[in-house]
Design a protein around this motif. Structure first.
Motif, PDB file in Angstrom:
ATOM      1  N   CYS A 140      -6.245   3.411  -7.229  1.00 29.14           N
ATOM      2  CA  CYS A 140      -7.037   3.355  -5.993  1.00 29.14           C
ATOM      3  C   CYS A 140      -7.931   2.116  -5.971  1.00 29.14           C
ATOM      4  O   CYS A 140      -8.136   1.504  -4.922  1.00 29.14           O
ATOM      5  CB  CYS A 140      -7.900   4.603  -5.840  1.00 29.14           C
ATOM      6  SG  CYS A 140      -6.948   6.076  -5.486  1.00 29.14           S
ATOM      7  N   GLY A 197       0.816   4.126  -2.864  1.00 33.45           N
ATOM      8  CA  GLY A 197       0.651   5.548  -2.537  1.00 33.45           C
ATOM      9  C   GLY A 197       1.827   6.365  -3.036  1.00 33.45           C
ATOM     10  O   GLY A 197       1.653   7.428  -3.637  1.00 33.45           O
ATOM     11  N   ILE A 230      -5.040   7.522 -11.593  1.00 28.12           N
ATOM     12  CA  ILE A 230      -5.049   7.457 -10.121  1.00 28.12           C
ATOM     13  C   ILE A 230      -6.263   6.657  -9.643  1.00 28.12           C
ATOM     14  O   ILE A 230      -6.169   5.873  -8.692  1.00 28.12           O
ATOM     15  CB  ILE A 230      -5.052   8.883  -9.517  1.00 28.12           C
ATOM     16  CG1 ILE A 230      -3.831   9.673  -9.998  1.00 28.12           C
ATOM     17  CG2 ILE A 230      -5.083   8.815  -7.990  1.00 28.12           C
ATOM     18  CD1 ILE A 230      -2.510   9.160  -9.508  1.00 28.12           C
ATOM     19  N   THR A 231      -7.408   6.831 -10.335  1.00 34.58           N
ATOM     20  CA  THR A 231      -8.598   6.056  -9.959  1.00 34.58           C
ATOM     21  C   THR A 231      -8.314   4.562 -10.059  1.00 34.58           C
ATOM     22  O   THR A 231      -8.656   3.790  -9.160  1.00 34.58           O
ATOM     23  CB  THR A 231      -9.781   6.413 -10.888  1.00 34.58           C
ATOM     24  OG1 THR A 231      -9.887   7.836 -10.952  1.00 34.58           O
ATOM     25  CG2 THR A 231     -11.081   5.837 -10.356  1.00 34.58           C
ATOM     26  N   LEU A 246      -4.340   2.178  -0.263  1.00 36.43           N
ATOM     27  CA  LEU A 246      -3.058   2.826  -0.527  1.00 36.43           C
ATOM     28  C   LEU A 246      -2.826   4.036   0.372  1.00 36.43           C
ATOM     29  O   LEU A 246      -3.774   4.693   0.800  1.00 36.43           O
ATOM     30  CB  LEU A 246      -2.917   3.225  -2.005  1.00 36.43           C
ATOM     31  CG  LEU A 246      -3.441   4.571  -2.505  1.00 36.43           C
ATOM     32  CD1 LEU A 246      -2.998   4.761  -3.930  1.00 36.43           C
ATOM     33  CD2 LEU A 246      -4.937   4.636  -2.432  1.00 36.43           C
ATOM     34  N   THR A 269       1.703  12.601   0.085  1.00 36.67           N
ATOM     35  CA  THR A 269       1.244  11.282   0.521  1.00 36.67           C
ATOM     36  C   THR A 269       1.080  11.219   2.036  1.00 36.67           C
ATOM     37  O   THR A 269       0.658  10.197   2.568  1.00 36.67           O
ATOM     38  CB  THR A 269       2.235  10.171   0.109  1.00 36.67           C
ATOM     39  OG1 THR A 269       3.521  10.519   0.624  1.00 36.67           O
ATOM     40  CG2 THR A 269       2.308  10.026  -1.386  1.00 36.67           C
ATOM     41  N   ALA A 294       1.678   6.631  -6.875  1.00 35.63           N
ATOM     42  CA  ALA A 294       0.565   7.498  -7.281  1.00 35.63           C
ATOM     43  C   ALA A 294       0.972   8.953  -7.059  1.00 35.63           C
ATOM     44  O   ALA A 294       0.786   9.817  -7.929  1.00 35.63           O
ATOM     45  CB  ALA A 294      -0.691   7.155  -6.484  1.00 35.63           C
ATOM     46  N   PRO A 298      -7.034  -0.432  -2.668  1.00 35.71           N
ATOM     47  CA  PRO A 298      -7.916   0.538  -1.997  1.00 35.71           C
ATOM     48  C   PRO A 298      -7.314   1.109  -0.713  1.00 35.71           C
ATOM     49  O   PRO A 298      -7.688   2.191  -0.285  1.00 35.71           O
ATOM     50  CB  PRO A 298      -9.155  -0.299  -1.679  1.00 35.71           C
ATOM     51  CG  PRO A 298      -9.057  -1.527  -2.503  1.00 35.71           C
ATOM     52  CD  PRO A 298      -7.612  -1.756  -2.784  1.00 35.71           C
ATOM     53  N   ASN A 333       0.823  -1.213   0.000  1.00 30.72           N
ATOM     54  CA  ASN A 333       0.000   0.000   0.000  1.00 30.72           C
ATOM     55  C   ASN A 333       0.853   1.257   0.000  1.00 30.72           C
ATOM     56  O   ASN A 333       0.521   2.251  -0.656  1.00 30.72           O
ATOM     57  CB  ASN A 333      -0.923   0.008   1.212  1.00 30.72           C
ATOM     58  CG  ASN A 333      -1.966  -1.071   1.104  1.00 30.72           C
ATOM     59  OD1 ASN A 333      -2.440  -1.363   0.018  1.00 30.72           O
ATOM     60  ND2 ASN A 333      -2.304  -1.682   2.239  1.00 30.72           N
TER      61      ASN A 333
END
Lengths: 265, 268
Positions: free
Chosen positions: B131, B65, B127-128, B137, B226, B68, B135, B61
């Motif tokens: 995610c 993150g 990014i979606t 992240l 982040t 992203a 989920p 995760n």
């Protein structure tokens, strides 16, 4: 047969012209070689960092992973030296309307635009990639024999054919949209995924890289062949896929050229 | 100081020009934005590395993150003034731009800013997807840290922009500086946190790398957006950013002025 000889002679003449141009700047080869080594380093360093934490990732050791990197770099050199300079120029030919001159010549237009501007300048890059793959393969516990090396080279040829075909698809869209120069940069960055074994990717991305844009086949298969892990069926699949892509590219090109209505008339 | 007042007055119109430019080249812009996907690849490999347990404090995760965040920061702190200058100086098309009361660099800066909305648009689906994939992240920016994040992004962009101006100004002497710049870019990808979090590097190398300007462009803004760094912890890396922004700005100013003088001496 006579026709084939004629075509070969034309291709050779065009190649010679391109080589002579490049040979005027011999020092550039040295520069290109140094740059290639540098970029190979930039590609390898993230792997060094990652493999610092793990012995193997998804069944690939560091050395084995570098075989894929080597194949990837060689393919990158083929793209930048022999595919991009040729097919990339079609976009400009269409925009300026100078494709007329190519179409008027007695030889096949697709053949003409596919070889005319090859540049040997990227040979050092291809050499660096092949050397990396070769050295790493020789250091395997069970080094490949000449047969496996031959299969790997054949698969690299298949990869070249697939890459060439995809580029033809992209360029053909310029008959409709005219401005597509930077779509080729998108292709280059999609090819970037090939620097790792395809098993590093998960889910939809792996499906995409396996079935839709077979980047996995292009760089992972030759490495698998060198490791002696590629089944004959896998190799035959690659051959079939390459043939299908070539055929499709021919059809797409023929369809696109029919759309072309010269800019001058 | 007079030029800066003039620039401030003209900037809204420059921004409008830049926006119009970006609108007319929107498809190309989106494609360019899509080519900056290297962090995505790195995300996959680090995800596999962390599949069997966390690495240096990062689990799957945290990596999702981090990368992203890297994608976002890369889109927002990017600049391409070095390519503009390479083209304009070599072809001489910079001459008319130099006659204007405000230098061409201001327009380049305005274009960078105007491209932001389009670049954000590209980010949303990517990014979606990340995610949806992970989920849990680690991408948690507290409201209190939003100003710091914005400032870090602005400083990161300034460092990158001014470094590019330095390389661009090199063209006044060598006519082509794209090749040298790519050398810098290679180092940037390794030492900025673009391809992997810098704290995963061996400590010895890290102790040298953290003094270089690279991490100001990616790692510092990423660690703030982040939520890796928050509160007073953001001050030290941001001081590093500020210092390099000032140094690079001074260097850019100096090389630009010298270059211009030389360009005039050509009589081109």
């Amino acid at each position: 047969m006579k026709r084939l000889r004629q075509i070969l002679r034309a291709v050779r003449a065009q190649m010679r012209a391109a080589w002579m141009t490049a040979m005027q700047y011999r020092l550039s080869f040295l520069g290109e070689g140094i740059v290639s080594l540098l970029w190979t380093g930039f590609t390898v360093v993230p792997l060094i960092v990652a493999y610092d934490y793990r012995e193997g990732i998804e069944g690939w050791s560091f050395n084995e992973c570098l075989i894929v990197v080597g194949v990837f770099i060689a393919l990158q050199g083929i793209l930048e030296g022999f595919i991009h300079p040729n097919l990339g120029s079609v976009v400009q030919l269409v925009r300026r309307g100078t494709l007329d001159y190519v179409l008027l010549k007695p030889l096949d237009a697709q053949l003409m635009v596919s070889v005319a501007r090859s540049t040997p300048l990227k040979l050092p890059h291809i050499g660096v990639g092949l050397a990396l793959a070769g050295v790493m393969a020789a250091r395997l516990p069970d080094p490949p024999g000449p047969a496996q090396a031959g299969v790997a080279l054949l698969l690299l040829l298949c990869a070249t054919a697939i890459l060439y075909s995809i580029y033809v698809f992209i360029v053909s869209t310029s008959f409709w949209f005219v401005r597509v120069d930077n779509l080729s940069f998108l292709l280059i960055s999609v090819l970037d995924t090939g620097r790792f074994p395809v098993v590093f990717y998960t889910g939809a991305v792996r499906v995409f890289l396996t079935f839709i844009l077979p980047v996995g086949m292009m760089t992972t298969y030759p490495a698998l062949a060198l490791r002696g892990l590629l089944s004959p069926r896998g190799a035959l699949t690659a051959l079939a896929v390459a043939a299908a892509f070539l055929l499709a590219s021919r059809l797409v090109w023929r369809t696109a050229i029919r759309r072309y209505s010269s800019a001058s008339s | 100081m007079n030029t800066y007042a003039a620039a401030a007055r003209a900037f809204p119109s420059l921004l409008k020009t830049g926006l119009a430019e970006m609108v007319s080249y929107r498809v190309e812009l989106v494609i360019w934005a899509l080519t900056a996907t290297m962090p995505l690849l790195m995300m996959f490999i680090w995800d596999r590395v962390a599949a069997t347990g966390p690495v240096g404090g990062y689990d799957q995760n945290a990596f999702a993150g981090y990368f992203a965040g890297t994608l976002i920061v890369r889109q927002l702190t990017t600049a391409w003034v070095v390519w503009d200058l390479n083209e304009q100086i070599r072809t001489g098309s910079i001459s008319p731009a130099l006659l204007k009361p405000l230098g061409p660099l201001w327009l380049s800066a305005a274009e960078n800013l105007a491209a932001v909305p389009f670049r954000m648009l590209v980010l949303v689906p990517i990014i979606t997807c990340i995610c949806l994939w992970r989920p849990e992240l680690a991408l948690g920016l507290a409201w209190a840290d939003v100003p710091a994040a914005a400032a870090a992004l602005a400083l990161g962009w300034m460092v990158y922009f001014f470094i590019q101006v330095c390389f661009g100004a090199l063209c006044f002497y060598t006519e082509q500086s794209g090749g040298i710049y790519m050398g810098f870019y290679g180092l940037f990808t390794l030492f900025s946190g673009y391809l992997f979090p810098l704290d995963l590097m061996p400590a010895g190398i890290l102790s040298v790398v953290q003094w270089l300007p690279f991490r100001a462009i990616i790692q510092t803004p990423v660690s703030i957006i982040t939520g890796q760094l928050h509160g007073a912890a953001v001050l030290a890396p941001m001081a590093h950013q500020l210092a390099w922004a000032v140094i690079c700005a001074a260097l850019a100013r100096w090389s630009w002025r010298h270059g211009i003088r030389r360009y005039e001496a050509y009589g081109a």
